[in-house]
Every structure is written in structure tokens, then in C-alpha cells.
Design a protein around this motif. Structure first.
Motif, short mmCIF file in Angstrom:
data_model
loop_
_atom_site.label_atom_id
_atom_site.label_comp_id
_atom_site.label_asym_id
_atom_site.label_seq_id
_atom_site.Cartn_x
_atom_site.Cartn_y
_atom_site.Cartn_z
N PHE A 61 4.41 -21.35 -3.19
CA PHE A 61 3.28 -21.22 -4.11
C PHE A 61 1.99 -21.71 -3.45
CE2 PHE A 61 6.10 -20.25 -7.58
CZ PHE A 61 5.29 -19.59 -8.50
N TYR A 62 2.08 -22.79 -2.68
CA TYR A 62 0.87 -23.31 -2.02
C TYR A 62 0.34 -22.31 -1.00
CZ TYR A 62 -2.15 -26.12 0.97
OH TYR A 62 -3.21 -26.57 1.72
N ARG A 63 1.22 -21.73 -0.19
CA ARG A 63 0.75 -20.76 0.79
C ARG A 63 0.18 -19.52 0.12
NH1 ARG A 63 1.89 -21.21 6.18
NH2 ARG A 63 0.38 -19.50 6.24
N TRP A 64 0.73 -19.14 -1.03
CA TRP A 64 0.13 -18.02 -1.77
C TRP A 64 -1.27 -18.42 -2.23
CZ3 TRP A 64 -1.73 -17.59 -6.77
CH2 TRP A 64 -2.12 -16.29 -7.15
N CYS A 65 -1.40 -19.62 -2.79
CA CYS A 65 -2.70 -20.08 -3.27
C CYS A 65 -3.71 -20.17 -2.13
CB CYS A 65 -2.56 -21.46 -3.93
SG CYS A 65 -1.73 -21.44 -5.53
N ARG A 66 -3.26 -20.51 -0.95
CA ARG A 66 -4.18 -20.69 0.16
C ARG A 66 -4.48 -19.41 0.90
NH1 ARG A 66 -2.65 -24.14 5.49
NH2 ARG A 66 -2.14 -22.03 6.21
N ASP A 67 -3.50 -18.52 1.05
CA ASP A 67 -3.64 -17.42 2.00
C ASP A 67 -3.41 -16.02 1.44
OD1 ASP A 67 -3.98 -19.37 4.02
OD2 ASP A 67 -1.81 -19.51 4.30
N ALA A 68 -2.83 -15.90 0.25
CA ALA A 68 -2.34 -14.57 -0.12
C ALA A 68 -2.75 -14.10 -1.51
CB ALA A 68 -0.81 -14.55 -0.01
N THR A 69 -3.74 -14.74 -2.13
CA THR A 69 -4.08 -14.35 -3.50
C THR A 69 -4.67 -12.94 -3.59
OG1 THR A 69 -6.24 -15.43 -3.26
CG2 THR A 69 -4.45 -16.72 -4.26
N ASP A 70 -5.21 -12.45 -2.49
CA ASP A 70 -5.79 -11.10 -2.51
C ASP A 70 -4.81 -10.01 -2.09
OD1 ASP A 70 -8.25 -12.11 -3.29
OD2 ASP A 70 -8.94 -12.39 -1.23
N GLU A 71 -3.62 -10.42 -1.69
CA GLU A 71 -2.65 -9.44 -1.20
C GLU A 71 -1.86 -8.85 -2.35
OE1 GLU A 71 1.25 -9.34 1.77
OE2 GLU A 71 -0.30 -10.87 2.04
N THR A 72 -1.65 -7.55 -2.32
CA THR A 72 -0.85 -6.89 -3.35
C THR A 72 0.34 -6.21 -2.69
OG1 THR A 72 -2.17 -4.87 -3.18
CG2 THR A 72 -2.85 -6.51 -4.82
N HIS A 73 1.29 -5.82 -3.51
CA HIS A 73 2.48 -5.14 -2.97
C HIS A 73 2.92 -4.07 -3.96
CE1 HIS A 73 6.17 -4.47 -0.76
NE2 HIS A 73 6.84 -4.60 -1.89
N ASN A 74 3.02 -2.86 -3.50
CA ASN A 74 3.49 -1.76 -4.34
C ASN A 74 4.53 -0.96 -3.58
OD1 ASN A 74 1.74 -1.92 -6.75
ND2 ASN A 74 0.09 -1.59 -5.26
N TRP A 75 5.54 -0.53 -4.30
CA TRP A 75 6.56 0.33 -3.72
C TRP A 75 5.94 1.71 -3.49
CZ3 TRP A 75 10.96 -0.10 -1.29
CH2 TRP A 75 11.76 1.04 -1.12
N PRO A 76 5.96 2.20 -2.26
CA PRO A 76 5.32 3.51 -2.01
C PRO A 76 6.07 4.64 -2.71
CG PRO A 76 6.48 2.78 -0.05
CD PRO A 76 6.53 1.63 -1.03
N ASN A 77 5.32 5.47 -3.43
CA ASN A 77 5.91 6.60 -4.14
C ASN A 77 5.66 7.86 -3.31
OD1 ASN A 77 7.01 8.33 -5.96
ND2 ASN A 77 5.30 8.25 -7.41
N ARG A 78 6.56 8.11 -2.37
CA ARG A 78 6.39 9.26 -1.48
C ARG A 78 7.46 10.33 -1.81
NH1 ARG A 78 5.91 5.14 2.67
NH2 ARG A 78 3.72 4.79 3.17
N ARG A 79 7.06 11.32 -2.52
CA ARG A 79 8.00 12.39 -2.84
C ARG A 79 8.07 13.38 -1.69
NH1 ARG A 79 5.37 14.63 -8.08
NH2 ARG A 79 3.54 14.13 -6.81
#
Length: 272
Positions: free
Chosen positions: A251-269
Motif C-alpha cells: 500500500f505504501y509503494r502504491w501511495c508513493r509511486d503508483a497512484t496514477d497507474e491503471t490496469h485494464n484487461w485488453p479486449n482484443r477480438r
């Protein structure tokens, strides 16, 4: 080419609060320490005169030595440690450079008394959930890496604290406890001078999870769920604390370094 025996304050600041932080040794003489009686988070005081005695404590560990200006005391102490086979670096500019950069420092007066082994001892209620894991994480990562934590029957916390010279926390009517809307984790951050942006962000998550205020941070329900899950997984409070250290590291590393990072499963048909 940069020296392999020194470390800059900005690089050290990135290590503090993480599991890979070196052992920090403050060797300032008393006269210099009295000018600013605060410690870089996680540092412990030692005398340069006794380095041959305490060098054995550091075998197999990386260390950073801190004096007032990063000159003769830390240079000499680090060199002696390397002579003893210890990986030791000198903090460039010393405590003075750290302070001038506006980086957080912990007032020595706020630390509990050390036990005979040089560790702080803390006691709280058994069966921790949120605050009673978050606070030990904060102490281990920013105050005293070797801190001892005692989890006891709630009614006995204050008596155990008195008998074993420990600091009671997260119970009513003690210094280290909730204050108004703030939880104990908030109070420790404030009292220890650790008001950095990542820790303040984490504090909002902890407060939301600990005080049933999910509106304070979207991540609060997730922390609460993980904390309650850990309490069900472990019947031993100390084992739960060790598992919780990893949770709060993340949680600390997310608060410090990753709050702007997102993750989505790619929908590639196919054929898209």
C-alpha cells in the motif's frame, strides 16, 4: 563517476520506508546532535569511538553512516566498518544536508526508552485488525526497525506497559491513541514528524478502514477487507504482523509511486 562509498540524501530518501532500506547509523557527537536532536527516519545513534564493538551487529547488512556534515566522522566510521567486512556508505552532506532538503526527521524526545538491547518496546491489545498492524508497520519502517511488539489481553495493556517499560498504543487514555477523528496511525505520523505526501495518503486509507469511513479513500474498503482476511488467516498475532508488513509495504509503494497507474484487461477480438 560517483563514489561507491557514499550515498546522496535523495537516493537514501527513496530507500527509507521500504524493506530494502539499509541500517542507518547516526554518529554525530553530542554537541552536534543537540543542535538538531532529530534522527533520519529509522536511524539509531552510535558512537564512532565504539565502532569496533558494534560493527558485529552489522555483518551481512548494508549500512549508511550519518554525521553532521558527512565529513570525517562518517567517512572514518564507514571506512572502519568496511575494514570489518561491513558494506558501509557515507551520507553525502550528513544530517545537515538532509535537514536543509526539508526531508522528514524524527524527534528523539518522542521515542520510548530503549530496552537493554537498544530496541523500543510497544504493547497493545491482542487480535489486531487495522490500526494495530498499521502502527507497527510505521514504527518498523520509519522509527525502529528492531522494535518489539507485545499483543496482550486488553485489560492488561497498561499494566504490561508499566511493568515491562513499554509504550502502550491504540487503547483509551494513553498518548499513542485516537484523537478526535484521527486514528493512532495519524497521531504517530504527526508526532514523529513524518508528514510526507505518501504517508498522508496512506493515513487517509488507514483512517477510513479503521473508523468505518469508506468515504475518506476509495482504497479503504480494500484495506479493511485484506486486514479482516489476515485476522482470520492467522491465530498468532505476531505471524499476522509479519504478513501485514507485506500488505502495508504494498500500500505504501502504491501511495508513493503508483497512484496514477491503471490496469485494464485488453479486449482484443480476432480481426479487430
Amino acid at each position: 563517476m560517483s563514489s561507491t562509498t557514499t550515498i546522496a540524501h535523495d537516493k537514501l530518501a527513496r530507500l527509507i520506508g521500504t524493506p530494502g532500506c539499509p541500517v542507518l547509523i547516526d554518529v554525530r557527537i553530542d554537541e552536534d546532535f543537540d543542535l538538531d536532536p532529530r534522527l533520519i527516519p529509522g536511524a539509531r545513534r552510535r558512537s564512532h569511538r565504539d565502532v569496533d564493538v558494534w560493527a558485529n551487529e552489522l555483518h551481512g547488512k548494508r549500512s549508511v553512516i550519518i554525521c553532521q556534515q558527512g565529513k570525517k566522522l562518517s567517512e572514518g566510521t564507514a571506512a572502519l566498518l568496511r575494514y570489518h567486512g561491513v558494506a558501509a556508505e557515507n551520507l553525502v552532506g550528513g544530517h545537515e544536508a538532509w535537514s536543509n532538503a526539508g526531508l522528514p526527521a524524527v524527534p528523539l524526545a518522542k521515542l520510548p526508552a530503549l530496552n537493554p538491547l537498544g530496541r523500543t518496546v510497544w504493547v497493545t491489545r491482542a487480535r489486531p485488525k487495522v490500526d494495530r498492524i498499521a502502527c507497527p508497520w510505521l514504527i518498523r519502517r520509519f522509527i525502529d526497525p528492531d522494535a518489539v511488539f507485545l499483543f496482550v489481553t486488553p485489560a492488561e495493556v497498561e499494566a504490561v506497559a508499566d511493568r515491562f517499560n513499554a509504550a502502550a498504543f491504540d487503547i483509551e487514555n494513553v498518548f499513542w491513541s485516537h484523537r478526535g477523528a484521527l486514528c493512532t496511525f495519524d497521531v504517530m505520523i504527526e508526532e514523529f514528524g513524518l508528514n510526507t505526501e505518501p504517508l498522508s495518503r496512506l493515513a487517509a486509507i488507514v483512517r477510513g478502514a479503521d473508523t468505518a469511513r469508506p468515504d475518506l479513500a476509495p482504497e479503504a474498503p480494500g484495506l479493511l477487507a485484506a486486514s479482516l482476511g489476515l485476522s482470520r488467516l492467522f491465530s498468532d498475532d505476531l505471524e499476522q504482523l509479519e504478513a501485514g508488513m507485506i500488505l502495508y509495504d504494498a500500500f505504501y509503494r502504491w501511495c508513493r509511486d503508483a497512484t496514477d497507474e491503471t490496469h485494464n484487461w485488453p479486449n482484443r477480438r480476432p480481426g479487430a
